[in-house]
Structure formats: structure tokens, C-alpha cells
Design an enzyme around this catalytic site. Structure first.
Site, PDB file in Angstrom:
ATOM      1  N   ASP A 166       0.921  -1.106  -0.025  1.00 30.22           N
ATOM      2  CA  ASP A 166       0.134   0.116   0.103  1.00 30.22           C
ATOM      3  C   ASP A 166       0.927   1.324  -0.150  1.00 30.22           C
ATOM      4  OD1 ASP A 166      -2.400   1.564   0.004  1.00 30.22           O
ATOM      5  OD2 ASP A 166      -3.248   0.379   1.634  1.00 30.22           O
ATOM      6  N   TYR A 203      -1.542   6.426  -5.677  1.00 36.48           N
ATOM      7  CA  TYR A 203      -0.998   7.583  -4.878  1.00 36.48           C
ATOM      8  C   TYR A 203      -0.306   8.581  -5.579  1.00 36.48           C
ATOM      9  CZ  TYR A 203      -2.350   4.822  -0.794  1.00 36.48           C
ATOM     10  OH  TYR A 203      -3.296   4.121   0.003  1.00 36.48           O
ATOM     11  N   ASP A 227     -10.595   2.832  -3.487  1.00 37.85           N
ATOM     12  CA  ASP A 227     -11.278   1.467  -2.925  1.00 37.85           C
ATOM     13  C   ASP A 227     -12.684   1.187  -3.539  1.00 37.85           C
ATOM     14  OD1 ASP A 227      -8.826   1.696  -1.595  1.00 37.85           O
ATOM     15  OD2 ASP A 227      -9.661   1.582   0.424  1.00 37.85           O
TER      16      ASP A 227
HETATM   17  C1  GAL Z   1      -6.454   0.986   1.535  1.00 34.14           C
HETATM   18  C2  GAL Z   1      -6.187   0.064   0.430  1.00 34.14           C
HETATM   19  C3  GAL Z   1      -7.126  -0.811   0.573  1.00 34.14           C
HETATM   20  C4  GAL Z   1      -6.918  -1.555   2.056  1.00 34.14           C
HETATM   21  C5  GAL Z   1      -6.599  -0.552   2.961  1.00 34.14           C
HETATM   22  C6  GAL Z   1      -6.135  -1.141   4.379  1.00 34.14           C
HETATM   23  O1  GAL Z   1      -5.311   2.225   1.081  1.00 34.14           O
HETATM   24  O2  GAL Z   1      -6.681   0.671  -0.969  1.00 34.14           O
HETATM   25  O3  GAL Z   1      -7.366  -1.806  -0.608  1.00 34.14           O
HETATM   26  O4  GAL Z   1      -5.711  -2.318   1.584  1.00 34.14           O
HETATM   27  O5  GAL Z   1      -5.903   0.374   2.558  1.00 34.14           O
HETATM   28  O6  GAL Z   1      -5.976  -0.092   5.231  1.00 34.14           O
END
Ligand code: GAL
Length: 433
Positions: A166, A203, A227
Site C-alpha cells: 500500500d 497514490y 477502494d
Molecule cells: C487502502 C487500500 C485498501 C486496503 C486498506 C487497508 O489504502 O486501498 O485496499 O488495503 O488500505 O488499510
């Protein structure tokens, strides 16, 4: 920009050369993800539930992943191609150990990740894990910043097979890019085959246009957009965003590296049956990694059959590895197509009208594949929402289908046997005009 060092055995080298020739853009040279990876990922359905006292069946714990592994292996998921059981955020203890190594939460993962990986492997499956390029994960657990090699080695020592990396809590774009590159190199350096799933372009996008040629050199798949939620609005926004950016996205995808529109939410609460059909059909057209986020312990037979539909999965997994695209958007219908191997095409008609009943869509077959998909004739099979062999059509025909509101008709168009024989014998079929 230099890619990761290439030190591959001859067989892998051949694979990589083929991949480069087919896709035209250099892919991460780890020999993995030659078709979009498939599996299960906990995030959308189970989020960051850490209180197992309160939520014993829905907390992020080794028990959850072991139960999913049991079902993946015994209820047809593995046989359908779903292979990776993936842990997302919130698996860690709040701090590293005294040697600076990551550790799993001791209460929720009492056996540790290595034992969990052994268990998953004993079922013939693979284990995925989650970390972050910055100082913390998005949910606030220790990030990998400054410890890429140590963390990559820890994951390799544990027997991890996929890393979702991430991009939260990264203080600059330079650190973001360096971090994604360095983790890729560090994973490669362990000598273990680990699929590398990035969120690098997501990002980067608010600040600059991603360089997909570079991202492809380092990542096996990458998230571009926010998401997914368990809702039709979310599915629509992903489809619309992908279509509006298809000029840069489609050419970036190919064996070894894929655009990731996020998890499949089929089998949950928010989508109607027709909307679930739309997600499955369009994730196949988009050559998307297929990671389900649902509860395999409680899933309807209908959702299970949709997720395990072999012919739709075969479209998703087509070895040519070309991502599909939206061909037109008119009169509340979106038309998508995807070229497949063996002179075959996949076509999706999406009814975007959210009022009224089923609408008829009439498709002149000559518009497909730049006029070539059904030239001079093609066999058409409807795969979704219900299977039907529609028969032999000619280039000049118009195919008419009724499509439910927010639903999709997914079609496969194949060249008749004699055209394929002619092609393999070096002769192209003559158009019948
Ligand atoms: C987000 C990501 C999600 C999940 C989440 C966990 O940034 O896009 O898919 O992994 O963090 O905190």
C-alpha cells in the site's frame, strides 16, 4: 530507468522473452502473473475487525484464513483457478520485535505467519500478505519505510507468495517511487517467487501522470483508483473511470503486469443479481486480477456459480493478455469488447438505465473488433446472464439482446472452425460480401 536485475534460469528467460514480445512493454521479470492472479483478499468484507471476542467469525485472525483455505480447496474454488489466500491490513502487532522484524498480532495469529503459510500450502494454495511503502499502513500498523530488504526477507522466510504493498503515510513522491522500486528489488533478491501487487499509480495520480512503462517493470499488478465498496455506485465509478482512462491503461496491461480495479464483491450485500453479473463480466473484459472479498462460508449457490463460471474465467485468463475497452456509450448502453487468443472476442453489453424493465440492444456485428471480430462469420455464445448458443452469424447481421437494468449480456464470438484452420495453415479467410 533500469529494471530489476535479471538472473533467470533459461526456461524463465524464454517465458520473459515471449511475454515482452507479446505485450510490447517490458514486464517485471519474475515470471509470475502471466495471467491475472486469482484468489481471495479479506479487506472489503472483513476490514480491520480486531476484536475476536466480539466478532469471533469476522475478525482478522489465523482462523479466518484457515477456514477460507479449507473452503477454497474443498468447494471448487481452487479448481476454478482461485489460488491466493490474501491477508490485508491489520494482521500485525502494533510494534516490531527487538530485532526490528515485523510480527503478527500474537492474540489473533498465535501460530504465526510461517505456520499459516504452511497450512495454506498444504491445501495446494498460496498465501498473500500486506504491507505499506510508508511509515505506517493505512490502518496505522508499522510500515516498511527504511526496512524494505528486512521485510522482504521476513516474508520470504515465512513462505509468503504475494505482497500487496500500500502507499499510505509516505512523505514524498520520491520516497513513494523509490520505495515501490526498492521493495520490488528486495523481493526479487530473496529468490522466492512473490507476486508484487502495488498501489503506486493510485497514490501518484493526484500529483502526476503515472509512468506505466516503469510501473510495469516493477509490479505484477497495480491499483489506479480508489477502494471498491459493496455498491453499484462503486462498480459504476470504477467502470467509468477505467473507460475514461483506457487510452493509457489498456496498453499498460499484458502478461506479467495488470491494471487492478480492486476486489470482486460478488456474494456480499450491496449488489443485485444483475449488478453481480456486470461485475463478473466486466472484470473478465478488463483482464482484472480476480480477488474475491466475501465470506465463502456463507455464499449463495447463485453467487458461487457466477464466481466459478469456467467460461467467464477463461475470458479473464486468456493467454493473449490484452485488456478490453469500452467501444461505445450511447442510449444508456455501454458496449465493451476484448480481443482473445484464437480469433475469439468477448463482448459485453451493459444496460446503464436504472428505470424501467429490460431493454433491447441491437448490435451491428460489423462494429466489433474494427470490423474483424465477425468477418466473414462467427459463432456466438451468450455466457451471461444465462448460457445460450446463439449460432452462426455473418458480418452483416445485427444481434439483438434484452438486457436487464444495470445488468450485462456477455458474449463470446468465435471464428468458425474453417476460418481457424485456414489461419493456422497461413491462409486468411476471404470475406463474403
Ligand atoms: C487502502 C487500500 C485498501 C486496503 C486498506 C487497508 O489504502 O486501498 O485496499 O488495503 O488500505 O488499510
Amino acid at each position: 530507468m533500469a529494471g530489476p536485475p535479471v538472473a533467470l534460469p533459461p526456461v524463465l528467460l524464454v517465458v520473459v522473452v515471449v511475454v515482452v514480445l507479446v505485450s510490447g512493454v517490458e514486464a517485471l521479470s519474475n515470471g509470475l502473473a502471466l495471467t491475472p492472479p486469482m484468489g481471495w483478499l479479506h479487506w472489503e468484507r472483513f476490514l480491520c475487525h480486531t476484536d475476536c471476542g466480539d466478532e469471533p467469525l469476522a475478525c482478522v485472525s489465523e482462523q479466518l484464513f484457515m477456514q477460507m483455505a479449507d473452503i477454497m480447496a474443498s468447494e471448487g474454488w481452487k479448481d476454478a483457478g482461485y489460488q491466493y489466500i490474501c491477508i490485508d491490513d491489520c494482521w500485525m502487532a502494533p510494534t516490531r520485535d527487538e530485532d526490528g522484524r515485523l510480527r503478527a498480532d500474537p492474540v489473533r495469529f498465535p501460530s504465526g505467519i510461517r505456520r499459516l503459510a504452511n497450512y495454506v500450502h498444504s491445501k495446494g494454495l498460496k498465501l498473500g500478505i500486506y504491507e505499506d511503502v510508508g511509515n505506517h499502513t493505512c490502518a496505522g500498523y508499522p510500515g516498511s519505510f527504511g526496512a524494505y530488504e528486512l521485510d522482504a526477507q521476513t516474508f520470504a522466510d515465512w513462505g509468503v507468495d504475494l505482497l500487496k504493498f500500500d502507499g499510505c503515510y509516505c512523505d514524498s513522491l520520491e520516497h513513494l517511487a523509490e520505495g515501490y522500486r526498492n521493495m520490488s528489488l528486495a523481493l526479487n533478491g530473496t529468490g522466492r517467487s512473490i507476486v508484487y501487487s502495488c498501489e503506486w499509480p493510485l497514490y501518484l495520480r493526484p500529483f502526476q501522470q503515472p509512468n506505466y512503462t516503469e510501473i510495469r517493470q516493477y509490479c505484477n499488478h497495480w491499483r489506479n483508483f480508489g477502494d471498491i465498496f459493496d455498491s453499484w455506485d462503486s462498480i459504476k465509478s470504477i467502470l467509468d473511470w477505467t473507460a475514461s482512462n483506457q487510452d493509457s491503461l489498456v496498453s499498460a496491461a499484458g502478461p506479467g503486469g495488470w491494471n487492478d480495479p480492486d476486489m470482486l464483491v460478488i456474494g456480499n450485500f450491496g449488489l443485485s443479481w444483475d449488478q453481480q453479473v456486470t461485475q463478473m463480466a466486466l472484470w473478465a473484459i478488463m483482464a482484472a486480477p480476480l480477488f474475491m472479498s466475501n465470506d465463502l462460508r456463507q455464499i449463495s449457490p447463485q453467487a458461487k456459480a457466477l464466481l466459478q463460471n469456467r467460461e467467464v474465467i477463461a475470458i479473464n485468463q486468456d493467454p493473449l493478455g490484452k485488456q478490453g475497452y469500452r467501444l461505445s456509450k450511447e442510449d444508456n448502453f455501454d458496449l465493451w469488447e476484448r480481443p482473445l487468443s484464437n480469433l475469439t472476442w468477448a463482448v459485453a453489453m451493459v444496460n446503464r438505465q436504472e428505470i424501467g424493465g429490460p431493454q433491447r440492444y441491437s448490435l451491428p456485428l460489423s462494429v466489433l473488433g474494427n470490423g474483424l471480430a465477425c468477418d466473414p462469420a462467427c459463432l456466438i455464445t451468450r455466457l451471461l446472464p444465462t448460457r445460450a448458443e446463439l449460432g452462426l452469424f455473418s458480418w452483416v447481421d445485427i444481434l439483438s439482446q434484452r438486457v436487464n437494468p444495470t445488468g450485462t449480456v456477455l458474449l463470446r464470438l468465435e471464428a468458425p472452425a474453417q476460418s481457424r484452420r485456414a489461419l493456422s495453415g497461413g491462409r486468411l479467410p476471404r470475406p463474403i460480401l
